[in-house]
Each structure stands twice: as C-alpha cells, then as structure tokens.
Design a protein around this motif. Sequence first.
Motif, mmCIF file in Angstrom:
data_model
loop_
_atom_site.group_PDB
_atom_site.id
_atom_site.type_symbol
_atom_site.label_atom_id
_atom_site.label_comp_id
_atom_site.label_asym_id
_atom_site.label_seq_id
_atom_site.Cartn_x
_atom_site.Cartn_y
_atom_site.Cartn_z
ATOM 1 N N GLY A 64 -42.503 66.052 -71.344
ATOM 2 C CA GLY A 64 -42.655 65.561 -70.165
ATOM 3 C C GLY A 64 -42.424 63.753 -70.281
ATOM 4 N N LYS A 65 -42.694 63.227 -71.546
ATOM 5 C CA LYS A 65 -42.639 61.973 -71.562
ATOM 6 C C LYS A 65 -40.831 61.369 -71.769
ATOM 7 N N SER A 66 -40.233 62.388 -72.096
ATOM 8 C CA SER A 66 -38.893 62.117 -72.370
ATOM 9 C C SER A 66 -37.894 62.468 -71.270
ATOM 10 N N ILE A 67 -38.478 63.121 -70.081
ATOM 11 C CA ILE A 67 -37.528 63.336 -69.124
ATOM 12 C C ILE A 67 -37.034 62.132 -68.280
ATOM 13 N N LEU A 68 -35.709 62.114 -67.887
ATOM 14 C CA LEU A 68 -35.027 61.293 -67.404
ATOM 15 C C LEU A 68 -35.014 61.224 -65.885
ATOM 16 N N PRO A 69 -35.233 59.818 -65.260
ATOM 17 C CA PRO A 69 -35.527 60.014 -63.622
ATOM 18 C C PRO A 69 -34.345 60.714 -62.948
ATOM 19 N N HIS A 70 -34.345 61.132 -61.742
ATOM 20 C CA HIS A 70 -33.510 61.763 -61.003
ATOM 21 C C HIS A 70 -32.391 60.913 -60.576
ATOM 22 N N TYR A 71 -32.508 59.630 -60.558
ATOM 23 C CA TYR A 71 -31.230 58.727 -60.266
ATOM 24 C C TYR A 71 -30.434 58.445 -61.414
ATOM 25 N N THR A 72 -30.600 58.835 -62.595
ATOM 26 C CA THR A 72 -29.750 58.471 -63.559
ATOM 27 C C THR A 72 -28.633 59.392 -63.650
ATOM 28 N N LYS A 73 -27.485 58.971 -64.072
ATOM 29 C CA LYS A 73 -26.030 59.624 -63.941
ATOM 30 C C LYS A 73 -26.206 61.010 -64.647
ATOM 31 N N GLU A 74 -27.038 61.192 -65.761
ATOM 32 C CA GLU A 74 -27.305 62.395 -66.346
ATOM 33 C C GLU A 74 -27.855 63.324 -65.449
ATOM 34 N N HIS A 75 -28.874 62.912 -64.701
ATOM 35 C CA HIS A 75 -29.528 64.051 -63.910
ATOM 36 C C HIS A 75 -28.855 64.335 -62.789
ATOM 37 N N GLN A 76 -27.961 63.192 -62.233
ATOM 38 C CA GLN A 76 -27.058 63.669 -61.122
ATOM 39 C C GLN A 76 -25.856 64.680 -61.373
ATOM 40 N N MET A 77 -25.446 64.356 -62.651
ATOM 41 C CA MET A 77 -24.509 65.433 -63.038
ATOM 42 C C MET A 77 -24.862 66.823 -63.223
ATOM 43 N N VAL A 78 -26.057 66.775 -63.989
ATOM 44 C CA VAL A 78 -26.538 68.239 -64.014
ATOM 45 C C VAL A 78 -27.094 68.787 -62.473
ATOM 46 N N GLN A 79 -27.382 68.138 -61.669
ATOM 47 C CA GLN A 79 -27.881 68.547 -60.415
ATOM 48 C C GLN A 79 -26.535 69.018 -59.407
ATOM 49 N N ARG A 80 -25.493 68.185 -59.678
ATOM 50 C CA ARG A 80 -23.959 68.427 -59.101
ATOM 51 C C ARG A 80 -23.479 69.693 -59.425
ATOM 52 N N VAL A 81 -23.506 70.020 -60.961
ATOM 53 C CA VAL A 81 -22.769 71.129 -61.128
ATOM 54 C C VAL A 81 -23.780 72.657 -60.716
ATOM 55 N N LEU A 82 -25.243 72.306 -60.918
ATOM 56 C CA LEU A 82 -26.147 73.458 -60.636
ATOM 57 C C LEU A 82 -26.066 73.855 -59.139
ATOM 58 N N ASP A 83 -25.773 72.652 -57.987
ATOM 59 C CA ASP A 83 -25.758 73.186 -56.721
ATOM 60 C C ASP A 83 -24.324 73.925 -56.541
ATOM 61 N N ARG A 84 -23.361 74.002 -57.279
ATOM 62 C CA ARG A 84 -22.179 74.817 -57.263
ATOM 63 C C ARG A 84 -22.393 76.044 -57.848
ATOM 64 N N LEU A 85 -23.234 76.283 -58.815
ATOM 65 C CA LEU A 85 -23.428 77.393 -59.668
ATOM 66 C C LEU A 85 -24.259 78.547 -58.798
ATOM 67 N N VAL A 86 -25.494 77.838 -58.375
ATOM 68 C CA VAL A 86 -26.424 78.707 -57.618
ATOM 69 C C VAL A 86 -26.015 79.738 -56.555
ATOM 70 N N PRO A 87 -25.292 79.297 -55.648
ATOM 71 C CA PRO A 87 -24.671 80.110 -54.622
ATOM 72 C C PRO A 87 -24.158 81.590 -55.156
ATOM 73 N N HIS A 88 -23.555 81.486 -56.197
ATOM 74 C CA HIS A 88 -23.163 82.540 -56.915
ATOM 75 C C HIS A 88 -23.861 83.423 -58.004
ATOM 76 N N SER A 89 -24.945 82.908 -57.931
ATOM 77 C CA SER A 89 -25.801 83.603 -58.907
ATOM 78 C C SER A 89 -26.525 84.718 -58.478
ATOM 79 N N GLY A 90 -26.825 84.623 -56.928
ATOM 80 C CA GLY A 90 -27.778 85.618 -56.662
ATOM 81 C C GLY A 90 -29.388 85.372 -56.711
ATOM 82 N N LEU A 91 -29.493 83.898 -57.044
ATOM 83 C CA LEU A 91 -31.095 83.404 -57.163
ATOM 84 C C LEU A 91 -31.237 82.360 -56.359
ATOM 85 N N GLU A 92 -30.548 82.537 -55.141
ATOM 86 C CA GLU A 92 -30.638 81.222 -54.285
ATOM 87 C C GLU A 92 -32.109 81.105 -53.867
#
Length: 369
Positions: free
Chosen positions: A153-181
């Motif tokens: 928990g203490k090592s989690i990066l804030p949501h405004y970092t570029k790493e978090h935004q990159m992961v969120q961007r890719v996840l948003d495109r994958l989830v609609p095709h996963s069947g787990l929306e």
Amino acid sequence: MNPVGFARSSTGMFATRVMRAAFTTAARTFAPASRPTQFTSFQTSRGPLSRNIHPSPSQWRSTFRLAQQRTYASYNYRRFGGSRAAGSLLRRWAARPTFYYEVGGIGGVCGGYYIYNLERVPVSGRRRFNIISPQYEEQAGQAQYEQTLSQFGKSILPHYTKEHQMVQRVLDRLVPHSGLENEKWEVHVIDDDMKNAFVIPGGKVFVFRGILDICQGDDGLAAVLGHEIAHNVAHHMAERLSEMYILAPVSLAISVLGGIDYRLIDTVGNLALSLPHSRRQEEEADYIGLLMMAESCYDPSAAVGLWTRMEQAEQGSPPQFLSTHPSSHNRMEKIRSWLPEAQQKSETNDCHVTSGYGLYNRVQSLGLP
C-alpha cells in the motif's frame, strides 16, 4: 582357591544366585522363547565331577557382565508404529468380502461427482473440473486484495502519474472485450523494480513499475494485461481451489491407508499434477489474452517481442518442469503459432484502420467516453 572351594564359599554362593537371576531375567520376554525340538545330551569327561558342574572363573566374569547388560530387543519396542497400523488397516479392509464392491462404489460416486462438475472454459473450450462459484471466488479475491494492499500500500503510485495513466488507458480498451465489464475495476501501480503484474478476481489490477520497461509501450502492456485479465475470464483461481479441495483429502487417504509419508505424496502430486496444470493455465491465459488484445486493436505480434525481452531479462530461472509457468521461449513459440488466428480477429474488428479518425469511430462503437 580351587573351583570347589570357591563354589562353597559365600562369594561363590552369591555369584550362583546372581547367575540364576540373570538367566531368569533374560528369559522374561514378550515373545515366547523357542524350545528345542530335540533332546540335548550333555557329555562329561573322565575327570572329577566338579569340573563339569562348576564353571571356571572366566565363565563367572562373563556371567556377571551378562547380568549387568540390558537387552531391549526382547521387548520388540517401536517408536513409530503408524505405517504398521496403516498397513494393518488396509489389509483388514482388503480382507472384507465386499471389498471390491466398496471400492467400485466409491469410485463410481467420485467419478459421477467429477463428471457432474465438468465445465468448459470460455474462449479456449477446455473442459475442466470446478466446484467453486464465482461469488466464492470473488470473496477469496477480496481477501487477497486486502493482503496485497497491506503489503504494497505504501508503494502505490498516485493516479496522476504517467505510469498509472498508461495502465488505465490500456485497461479501458481491453475490458470491453473481456466479458467482465460489470466488475469494479481498479488500477494500482506499485513503485517497484519487480517485473510482474496480476489481476485479482473482482477487477483489482496490480502492475509493478519494473515490467513497464519490458513492455516498451501500450502494445506490450496490452499483452501483459490481456494475459492477467484472461486468468479471471477463465476463472483459474476457482479451478485451483477446486483442485486443492479434491487432492488434499485424496493425498491424506493414501497416506493413512498406504502408510506413506504425506510429504512424499505432496511432492509427487505437485510435480505430476499441480505444476503441469498451472503451466496449462498459463498457456491458456496467453491464448485468451492474445485474442483479447487483437480484438482491442492492439498489435498481437507485440506479445512475441514482449516474451523475447522477458527471456533476456530472466536470470537463473528454474527448469520448466519445476516452475508454475512455461519458459519464455516456449511461450514465444506458442504465440507465434496463434498469430494468424489473432490477426484474423483484428481484421474482423476493422483494426486495420489505423488513422485517428478510424480509431475514434472504433472507440465510439465500443461505447467508451
């Protein structure tokens, strides 16, 4: 002193009593002493009678040493008797006249229960045994989620970092095709050099910063996230729990009835069943994740490059038969064989349109903001 005088003295009489007591003690055992089957004849010489009746001083010394020794072998004492008891239990069961009927009945019930709980894995179509409901799997995932938060928990990066935004961007495109929306997806990027990522049932995503360097862009990250999401699509956690609930009682029964060390059974079962099964699940997740990223208009060939870089980064990895995952080289070869199917999936979803306008229309058709 001659032998006759020694025998008549007080010391000789005491030695005689000790010798008799020693012989009596040695004869008291839990197992009956064997008796001679033939009469024993005692031959005497022509000398004085006392030479045959009274032993020599050296024989008296050996008798004293015999009386002072403790013989534990006559008690047949065993510290560990579990295997003997288990073998006796199995023999008594096998001696029953209805033994074969009982074994057949138990086998029939277990076989029917196994067949009744067989189901097909989504996308891959593999048949597998599963007795865990999605609700119970999600509860187990919630416990794992809380444990992971307490650890990182203490090592989690804030949501405004570029790493978090990159992961969120890719996840948003994958989830609609996963069947787990409908799951509550949450992204957590851990500031650590570890090259790892995982998705806990319930939509909880954890990505270590170290693996982003291996991904080298959105396409590589899509291969990683697609693989991890695929574990949830296939409900692999439920399958592993089902396997544990069956193998643990079976191993215990074999250990008790067969008198075999449980640790040995556990080691053999791990090498023969658990590890190969885990590698099969990883291979299945690679396949489902590759099709998922292709449907999401990511380049499926990026998965080959990802595992090439992972192979170069691996140092001192164990042999494949001792690992829960296939080797990176074998994963690359499998993915190459699946690429034609993945590329066909991309063409079916009009992913050949690479312009910004085409991508915008594709996002709008998915209903994403």
